[in-house]
Write a protein that holds these residues in place. Structure first.
Motif, PDB file in Angstrom:
ATOM      1  N   VAL A 152      46.797  40.905  42.100  1.00 35.70           N
ATOM      2  CA  VAL A 152      46.331  39.508  41.235  1.00 35.70           C
ATOM      3  C   VAL A 152      45.192  38.963  42.309  1.00 35.70           C
ATOM      4  CG1 VAL A 152      48.498  38.026  41.351  1.00 35.70           C
ATOM      5  CG2 VAL A 152      46.387  37.900  39.346  1.00 35.70           C
ATOM      6  N   PHE A 153      45.994  38.208  43.769  1.00 33.74           N
ATOM      7  CA  PHE A 153      45.139  38.110  44.511  1.00 33.74           C
ATOM      8  C   PHE A 153      43.908  39.115  45.310  1.00 33.74           C
ATOM      9  CE2 PHE A 153      49.582  36.096  44.926  1.00 33.74           C
ATOM     10  CZ  PHE A 153      48.307  34.735  43.615  1.00 33.74           C
ATOM     11  N   GLU A 154      44.176  40.409  44.845  1.00 34.45           N
ATOM     12  CA  GLU A 154      42.790  40.843  45.908  1.00 34.45           C
ATOM     13  C   GLU A 154      41.442  40.489  45.506  1.00 34.45           C
ATOM     14  OE1 GLU A 154      41.160  45.607  44.957  1.00 34.45           O
ATOM     15  OE2 GLU A 154      41.777  44.920  42.621  1.00 34.45           O
ATOM     16  N   THR A 155      41.252  40.329  46.410  1.00 31.70           N
ATOM     17  CA  THR A 155      39.570  40.232  47.289  1.00 31.70           C
ATOM     18  C   THR A 155      38.065  40.399  46.140  1.00 31.70           C
ATOM     19  OG1 THR A 155      39.998  40.017  49.460  1.00 31.70           O
ATOM     20  CG2 THR A 155      37.615  39.446  49.403  1.00 31.70           C
ATOM     21  N   ASN A 156      37.424  39.178  46.417  1.00 27.75           N
ATOM     22  CA  ASN A 156      36.778  39.179  45.536  1.00 27.75           C
ATOM     23  C   ASN A 156      35.414  37.885  45.693  1.00 27.75           C
ATOM     24  OD1 ASN A 156      36.584  37.035  43.476  1.00 27.75           O
ATOM     25  ND2 ASN A 156      38.965  37.438  43.341  1.00 27.75           N
ATOM     26  N   ARG A 157      34.810  37.870  44.800  1.00 31.19           N
ATOM     27  CA  ARG A 157      33.508  37.021  45.946  1.00 31.19           C
ATOM     28  C   ARG A 157      32.715  36.207  45.021  1.00 31.19           C
ATOM     29  NH1 ARG A 157      31.330  37.263  50.151  1.00 31.19           N
ATOM     30  NH2 ARG A 157      29.052  36.531  49.211  1.00 31.19           N
ATOM     31  N   ALA A 158      33.556  36.397  43.137  1.00 33.51           N
ATOM     32  CA  ALA A 158      33.407  35.694  42.772  1.00 33.51           C
ATOM     33  C   ALA A 158      32.769  34.649  42.864  1.00 33.51           C
ATOM     34  CB  ALA A 158      34.415  35.387  41.479  1.00 33.51           C
ATOM     35  N   LEU A 159      33.456  33.314  43.746  1.00 31.48           N
ATOM     36  CA  LEU A 159      32.874  32.190  43.550  1.00 31.48           C
ATOM     37  C   LEU A 159      31.715  32.158  45.012  1.00 31.48           C
ATOM     38  CD1 LEU A 159      35.966  30.296  44.467  1.00 31.48           C
ATOM     39  CD2 LEU A 159      34.507  29.723  42.744  1.00 31.48           C
ATOM     40  N   ALA A 176      55.374  30.942  47.057  1.00 34.47           N
ATOM     41  CA  ALA A 176      55.253  32.522  47.648  1.00 34.47           C
ATOM     42  C   ALA A 176      53.331  32.363  47.284  1.00 34.47           C
ATOM     43  CB  ALA A 176      55.675  33.269  47.748  1.00 34.47           C
ATOM     44  N   LEU A 177      52.522  30.962  47.330  1.00 31.20           N
ATOM     45  CA  LEU A 177      50.990  31.488  47.135  1.00 31.20           C
ATOM     46  C   LEU A 177      50.645  31.595  48.293  1.00 31.20           C
ATOM     47  CD1 LEU A 177      50.588  27.743  45.068  1.00 31.20           C
ATOM     48  CD2 LEU A 177      49.731  30.407  44.562  1.00 31.20           C
ATOM     49  N   PRO A 178      49.330  32.597  48.674  1.00 29.45           N
ATOM     50  CA  PRO A 178      48.708  32.889  49.841  1.00 29.45           C
ATOM     51  C   PRO A 178      48.018  32.011  50.584  1.00 29.45           C
ATOM     52  CG  PRO A 178      47.255  33.676  47.196  1.00 29.45           C
ATOM     53  CD  PRO A 178      48.741  32.925  47.257  1.00 29.45           C
ATOM     54  N   GLY A 179      47.717  31.096  50.273  1.00 29.55           N
ATOM     55  CA  GLY A 179      47.756  29.813  50.825  1.00 29.55           C
ATOM     56  C   GLY A 179      47.580  28.765  50.817  1.00 29.55           C
ATOM     57  N   PHE A 180      46.918  27.037  51.031  1.00 27.39           N
ATOM     58  CA  PHE A 180      47.723  26.156  50.602  1.00 27.39           C
ATOM     59  C   PHE A 180      47.288  25.316  49.944  1.00 27.39           C
ATOM     60  CE2 PHE A 180      48.300  26.922  55.839  1.00 27.39           C
ATOM     61  CZ  PHE A 180      49.565  26.670  55.180  1.00 27.39           C
ATOM     62  N   PRO A 181      47.878  25.140  48.751  1.00 20.66           N
ATOM     63  CA  PRO A 181      47.706  24.554  46.840  1.00 20.66           C
ATOM     64  C   PRO A 181      47.128  23.238  47.478  1.00 20.66           C
ATOM     65  CG  PRO A 181      49.328  24.503  47.358  1.00 20.66           C
ATOM     66  CD  PRO A 181      49.752  25.169  48.310  1.00 20.66           C
ATOM     67  N   HIS A 207      38.366  29.829  46.907  1.00 16.57           N
ATOM     68  CA  HIS A 207      39.644  30.528  46.585  1.00 16.57           C
ATOM     69  C   HIS A 207      40.166  29.264  45.553  1.00 16.57           C
ATOM     70  CE1 HIS A 207      43.387  33.085  46.492  1.00 16.57           C
ATOM     71  NE2 HIS A 207      43.111  33.452  44.756  1.00 16.57           N
ATOM     72  N   ILE A 208      40.066  29.633  44.574  1.00 16.03           N
ATOM     73  CA  ILE A 208      40.871  29.016  43.152  1.00 16.03           C
ATOM     74  C   ILE A 208      41.409  30.121  41.996  1.00 16.03           C
ATOM     75  CG2 ILE A 208      39.335  27.335  43.473  1.00 16.03           C
ATOM     76  CD1 ILE A 208      37.400  27.738  41.140  1.00 16.03           C
ATOM     77  N   LEU A 209      42.755  29.109  41.759  1.00  9.57           N
ATOM     78  CA  LEU A 209      43.055  30.243  40.742  1.00  9.57           C
ATOM     79  C   LEU A 209      42.685  29.198  39.460  1.00  9.57           C
ATOM     80  CD1 LEU A 209      46.181  30.855  43.076  1.00  9.57           C
ATOM     81  CD2 LEU A 209      44.646  32.493  42.329  1.00  9.57           C
ATOM     82  N   ASP A 249      35.853  33.269  47.146  1.00  9.20           N
ATOM     83  CA  ASP A 249      34.349  33.622  48.667  1.00  9.20           C
ATOM     84  C   ASP A 249      34.820  33.710  49.385  1.00  9.20           C
ATOM     85  OD1 ASP A 249      32.603  33.715  49.527  1.00  9.20           O
ATOM     86  OD2 ASP A 249      31.489  32.114  49.811  1.00  9.20           O
ATOM     87  N   PRO A 250      34.967  34.578  50.307  1.00  8.24           N
ATOM     88  CA  PRO A 250      35.947  34.854  51.890  1.00  8.24           C
ATOM     89  C   PRO A 250      34.971  34.329  52.830  1.00  8.24           C
ATOM     90  CG  PRO A 250      36.372  37.471  50.507  1.00  8.24           C
ATOM     91  CD  PRO A 250      35.142  36.020  49.606  1.00  8.24           C
ATOM     92  N   SER A 251      33.683  34.221  52.211  1.00 10.15           N
ATOM     93  CA  SER A 251      32.961  33.869  53.544  1.00 10.15           C
ATOM     94  C   SER A 251      33.209  32.026  53.597  1.00 10.15           C
ATOM     95  CB  SER A 251      31.059  34.255  52.936  1.00 10.15           C
ATOM     96  OG  SER A 251      30.358  32.460  51.587  1.00 10.15           O
ATOM     97  N   GLY A 252      33.277  31.478  52.773  1.00  8.50           N
ATOM     98  CA  GLY A 252      33.932  29.903  53.571  1.00  8.50           C
ATOM     99  C   GLY A 252      32.369  29.238  52.885  1.00  8.50           C
ATOM    100  N   ALA A 253      31.684  30.007  52.259  1.00  8.84           N
ATOM    101  CA  ALA A 253      30.378  29.038  52.119  1.00  8.84           C
ATOM    102  C   ALA A 253      30.233  27.577  51.691  1.00  8.84           C
ATOM    103  CB  ALA A 253      29.176  29.503  51.332  1.00  8.84           C
TER     104      ALA A 253
END
Length: 381
Positions: free
Chosen positions: A52-59, A262-267, A319-321, A335-339
């Motif tokens: 469900v957390f598969e990388t994408n570039r939607a943002l 067990a989120l993949p990041g810090f909320p 990253h937003i959920l 958005d993996p680029s973190g722009a």
């Protein structure tokens, strides 16, 4: 060629100086005082960017919104007229028209506003990291409402939501590492590294002018949102990579359960969306070294003594959920680029998702239409 006595003495002196410096460096790393008293804990396994957390570039399609040169639009809110508000690092709360295109400097709190929500009278309730809980009238008059709860000063008021019955819920991220002594980011790093749970969820009742602790022991209490049925308050525990559910009333008042862990990041911040959704912003991905250090308090002290440049630090990764009331992930936008760096907030409004950041020089928004899978059912199967 035999070294001269003077060169031999110089060499020995150099060795002694080097040994003394090495000894000092070891002593510094092992014993220099630090502001944290770490507790051992076990970090949950990170799910990584799969499933469900598969990388994408939607943002990556998000567009910028000016903040008139004011940096760090940490939080976004909307009033009953559809106007938008952004809370910035220099104390300004900016106000946009309903289209999000025209903006003005509305109010300066004199602190660091980190969370905003409106009640039915049009009053804005603001969690200010340097001051406490504020009430701001529709005319822009600022009133300090709460600076302590149950006799303990509010260290870092972080996020806020308002119930239909008028009660206010806000997070005090840390009573030890405060917005008065450290910037919000530095306070969060200290609280998370220590991991003793100095954060709390506070209920303020305007009818009695009383602040009470609804839940404590939270490792950097952060985003706050009432559940859609308002039977509970959801609060992000940033330091433990999870979202908690706290019951509001009745025999179970104050009972805490985990909505998602067990989120993949810090909320960071948490908001109610449409169709049963909650939007959760992840300010940074997990850090593998920090996770491995979780059971080792002494090593975390050593890490704190290292230069800031080599300590584990946040990474810019957008990253937003969207979650439902059972904690199931409905949407993951990245958005993996973190722009748009240090993404802290996601507010769903009129076909847009408005994005806030702790450090960006502007706000942002993403045109978004919910797929059928993102509509939370009234009850879980």
């Amino acid at each position: 060629m035999t070294p001269s006595p003077s060169s031999t003495r110089a060499h020995r002196t150099l060795l002694r100086v080097a040994a003394a410096l090495a000894l000092f460096a070891v002593a510094y790393l092992l014993a220099w005082p630090v502001p944290i008293a770490p507790a051992a804990w076990e970090a949950p396994d990170s799910p990584g960017f799969v499933g469900v957390f598969e990388t994408n570039r939607a943002l990556a399609a998000a567009e910028s919104l000016t903040t008139l040169g004011e940096p760090g639009p940490e939080a976004i809110a909307a009033d009953a007229q559809g106007r938008l508000y952004a809370a910035t690092a220099d104390g300004w709360i900016l106000r946009y028209d309903s289209s999000g295109t025209s903006v003005e400097r509305w109010v300066n709190t004199g602190g660091r506003p980190l969370g905003m929500a409106f009640d039915g009278t049009g009053t804005m309730w603001c969690a200010d990291g340097k001051i406490g809980l504020l009430a701001i009238s529709p005319e822009g008059s600022v009133r300090v409402v709460a600076t302590e709860a149950e006799g303990i000063p509010i260290g870092l008021a972080d996020d806020v939501d308002v119930a239909r019955d008028g009660r206010i819920y806000f997070s005090d991220a840390s009573t030890k590492f405060t917005g008065k002594g450290e910037a919000a980011l530095e306070a969060s790093l200290l609280e998370i590294l220590e991991h003793r749970g100095n954060g709390r969820l506070i209920e303020y009742d305007p009818a009695t002018d009383r602040s009470s602790v609804l839940a404590g022991g939270i490792v950097f209490a952060n985003g706050v949102a009432l559940s859609h049925d308002e039977t509970a308050v959801l609060v992000n525990e940033t330091g433990s990579n999870r979202v908690l559910r706290v019951e509001r009333d009745g025999p179970g008042r104050g009972a805490v359960t985990t909505l998602i862990d067990a989120l993949p990041g810090f909320p960071d911040n948490l908001t109610r969306g449409r169709d049963g959704r909650y939007w959760l912003a992840l300010v940074s991905p997990r850090n593998a070294l920090a996770d491995r250090l979780a059971p080792h308090p002494f090593l975390r002290k050593v890490v704190r003594r290292l230069p800031a440049a080599v300590r584990p630090a946040p990474v810019n990764y957008g990253h937003i959920l969207a979650l439902n009331d059972s904690g199931r992930v409905l949407v993951s936008l990245q958005d993996p680029s973190g722009a748009f760096p240090m993404l802290t907030h996601a507010l769903e409004r009129d076909g847009w998702i408005y994005l806030g950041s702790l450090s960006a020089p502007h706000a942002a928004r993403l045109r978004w239409r919910a797929p059928a899978a993102a509509v939370a059912p009234a009850t879980e199967p």
